[in-house]
Design a protein around this motif. Sequence first.
Motif, PDB file in Angstrom:
ATOM      1  N   ILE A 120      -1.175   8.804  -8.817  1.00 26.89           N
ATOM      2  CA  ILE A 120       0.050   8.007  -8.895  1.00 26.89           C
ATOM      3  C   ILE A 120       0.485   7.607  -7.491  1.00 26.89           C
ATOM      4  O   ILE A 120       0.850   6.449  -7.242  1.00 26.89           O
ATOM      5  CB  ILE A 120       1.179   8.784  -9.616  1.00 26.89           C
ATOM      6  N   ALA A 121       0.443   8.544  -6.554  1.00 22.74           N
ATOM      7  CA  ALA A 121       0.839   8.252  -5.167  1.00 22.74           C
ATOM      8  C   ALA A 121      -0.059   7.170  -4.568  1.00 22.74           C
ATOM      9  O   ALA A 121       0.435   6.246  -3.897  1.00 22.74           O
ATOM     10  CB  ALA A 121       0.796   9.519  -4.322  1.00 22.74           C
ATOM     11  N   VAL A 122      -1.353   7.251  -4.801  1.00 24.72           N
ATOM     12  CA  VAL A 122      -2.277   6.224  -4.309  1.00 24.72           C
ATOM     13  C   VAL A 122      -1.927   4.875  -4.939  1.00 24.72           C
ATOM     14  O   VAL A 122      -1.890   3.839  -4.255  1.00 24.72           O
ATOM     15  CB  VAL A 122      -3.743   6.612  -4.613  1.00 24.72           C
ATOM     16  N   GLY A 123      -1.641   4.861  -6.232  1.00 26.46           N
ATOM     17  CA  GLY A 123      -1.255   3.627  -6.909  1.00 26.46           C
ATOM     18  C   GLY A 123       0.012   3.024  -6.350  1.00 26.46           C
ATOM     19  O   GLY A 123       0.107   1.803  -6.164  1.00 26.46           O
ATOM     20  N   VAL A 124       0.992   3.868  -6.062  1.00 26.62           N
ATOM     21  CA  VAL A 124       2.255   3.390  -5.483  1.00 26.62           C
ATOM     22  C   VAL A 124       1.986   2.752  -4.121  1.00 26.62           C
ATOM     23  O   VAL A 124       2.461   1.650  -3.838  1.00 26.62           O
ATOM     24  CB  VAL A 124       3.281   4.540  -5.361  1.00 26.62           C
ATOM     25  N   ILE A 125       1.221   3.425  -3.296  1.00 30.96           N
ATOM     26  CA  ILE A 125       0.910   2.902  -1.960  1.00 30.96           C
ATOM     27  C   ILE A 125       0.154   1.578  -2.058  1.00 30.96           C
ATOM     28  O   ILE A 125       0.494   0.606  -1.373  1.00 30.96           O
ATOM     29  CB  ILE A 125       0.106   3.939  -1.142  1.00 30.96           C
ATOM     30  N   LEU A 126      -0.855   1.528  -2.926  1.00 31.21           N
ATOM     31  CA  LEU A 126      -1.625   0.290  -3.089  1.00 31.21           C
ATOM     32  C   LEU A 126      -0.754  -0.850  -3.591  1.00 31.21           C
ATOM     33  O   LEU A 126      -0.885  -1.988  -3.136  1.00 31.21           O
ATOM     34  CB  LEU A 126      -2.809   0.510  -4.041  1.00 31.21           C
ATOM     35  N   PHE A 127       0.147  -0.546  -4.517  1.00 30.84           N
ATOM     36  CA  PHE A 127       1.016  -1.613  -5.011  1.00 30.84           C
ATOM     37  C   PHE A 127       1.943  -2.121  -3.921  1.00 30.84           C
ATOM     38  O   PHE A 127       2.142  -3.328  -3.780  1.00 30.84           O
ATOM     39  CB  PHE A 127       1.832  -1.183  -6.229  1.00 30.84           C
ATOM     40  N   ILE A 129       1.388  -2.210  -0.778  1.00 34.69           N
ATOM     41  CA  ILE A 129       0.590  -3.003   0.160  1.00 34.69           C
ATOM     42  C   ILE A 129       0.242  -4.363  -0.446  1.00 34.69           C
ATOM     43  O   ILE A 129       0.429  -5.396   0.187  1.00 34.69           O
ATOM     44  CB  ILE A 129      -0.696  -2.242   0.558  1.00 34.69           C
ATOM     45  N   THR A 130      -0.235  -4.385  -1.666  1.00 33.81           N
ATOM     46  CA  THR A 130      -0.687  -5.642  -2.269  1.00 33.81           C
ATOM     47  C   THR A 130       0.468  -6.533  -2.685  1.00 33.81           C
ATOM     48  O   THR A 130       0.354  -7.751  -2.624  1.00 33.81           O
ATOM     49  CB  THR A 130      -1.616  -5.389  -3.469  1.00 33.81           C
ATOM     50  N   ALA A 131       1.581  -5.966  -3.112  1.00 27.14           N
ATOM     51  CA  ALA A 131       2.720  -6.787  -3.519  1.00 27.14           C
ATOM     52  C   ALA A 131       3.274  -7.556  -2.330  1.00 27.14           C
ATOM     53  O   ALA A 131       3.655  -8.703  -2.460  1.00 27.14           O
ATOM     54  CB  ALA A 131       3.813  -5.924  -4.148  1.00 27.14           C
ATOM     55  N   LYS A 132       3.307  -6.934  -1.165  1.00 27.15           N
ATOM     56  CA  LYS A 132       3.796  -7.630   0.031  1.00 27.15           C
ATOM     57  C   LYS A 132       2.893  -8.808   0.369  1.00 27.15           C
ATOM     58  O   LYS A 132       3.359  -9.854   0.752  1.00 27.15           O
ATOM     59  CB  LYS A 132       3.820  -6.683   1.228  1.00 27.15           C
ATOM     60  N   ALA A 133       1.595  -8.620   0.207  1.00 26.62           N
ATOM     61  CA  ALA A 133       0.643  -9.643   0.605  1.00 26.62           C
ATOM     62  C   ALA A 133       0.618 -10.826  -0.356  1.00 26.62           C
ATOM     63  O   ALA A 133       0.319 -11.932   0.046  1.00 26.62           O
ATOM     64  CB  ALA A 133      -0.753  -9.037   0.699  1.00 26.62           C
ATOM     65  N   SER A 134       0.952 -10.609  -1.640  1.00 28.28           N
ATOM     66  CA  SER A 134       0.749 -11.681  -2.596  1.00 28.28           C
ATOM     67  C   SER A 134       2.023 -12.277  -3.168  1.00 28.28           C
ATOM     68  O   SER A 134       1.968 -13.282  -3.842  1.00 28.28           O
ATOM     69  CB  SER A 134      -0.105 -11.166  -3.755  1.00 28.28           C
ATOM     70  N   LEU A 135       3.172 -11.690  -2.923  1.00 26.13           N
ATOM     71  CA  LEU A 135       4.390 -12.142  -3.583  1.00 26.13           C
ATOM     72  C   LEU A 135       4.953 -13.404  -2.955  1.00 26.13           C
ATOM     73  O   LEU A 135       5.119 -13.500  -1.749  1.00 26.13           O
ATOM     74  CB  LEU A 135       5.462 -11.048  -3.545  1.00 26.13           C
ATOM     75  N   LYS A 136       5.226 -14.374  -3.810  1.00 21.82           N
ATOM     76  CA  LYS A 136       5.945 -15.564  -3.374  1.00 21.82           C
ATOM     77  C   LYS A 136       7.411 -15.190  -3.252  1.00 21.82           C
ATOM     78  O   LYS A 136       7.843 -14.145  -3.711  1.00 21.82           O
ATOM     79  CB  LYS A 136       5.806 -16.665  -4.423  1.00 21.82           C
TER      80      LYS A 136
END
Length: 168
Positions: A120-127, A129-136
Amino acid sequence: LTELPAMAFTKNLIQKFGSAALLKISAVFFLVKGLLLAASTSMGMVYFGQAFQMVSFALLIPVSTYYCNEVVEIKDQVTGQALTAVALNCISSAIGNFLGGLLLQYTGLLTTLTVSIALIAVGVILFFITAKASLKKPTKLTTTMVLKMELQAQTFIMPESVRQEIWK
């Protein structure tokens, strides 16, 4: 029952905070819920931990649809929503239940909880990171946008001329 309030006010919450922020909140509360359940020493603590379902899973399901609509081009939104639903509800559930069952059977509860919390912690961290990169930039939902999102599921049975009129 704990999920109904969050799901009922999803649209209002998204307008106030944005879908990416709500998904981040959901992810964090999945971790909090896991930690609380792992630390539980009584049924009262288990119930308290399960109450975080309201801000974890109950936000994840409806908000993921709105998030998909924000980050995927309009022509691909139905496909994006379908893939999100399959990933969240089918693939991850099947893999998680199968591997969790094996882990529980062969290593015990403590190891299973520890591995689950780590994942879960890895998933939170990955989200994060990726949400910042892809969010309009978050947009305010208008009535037209909501109607278009609700009609997307129905467009496959509409004639092309009707679809073009709706999307004008």
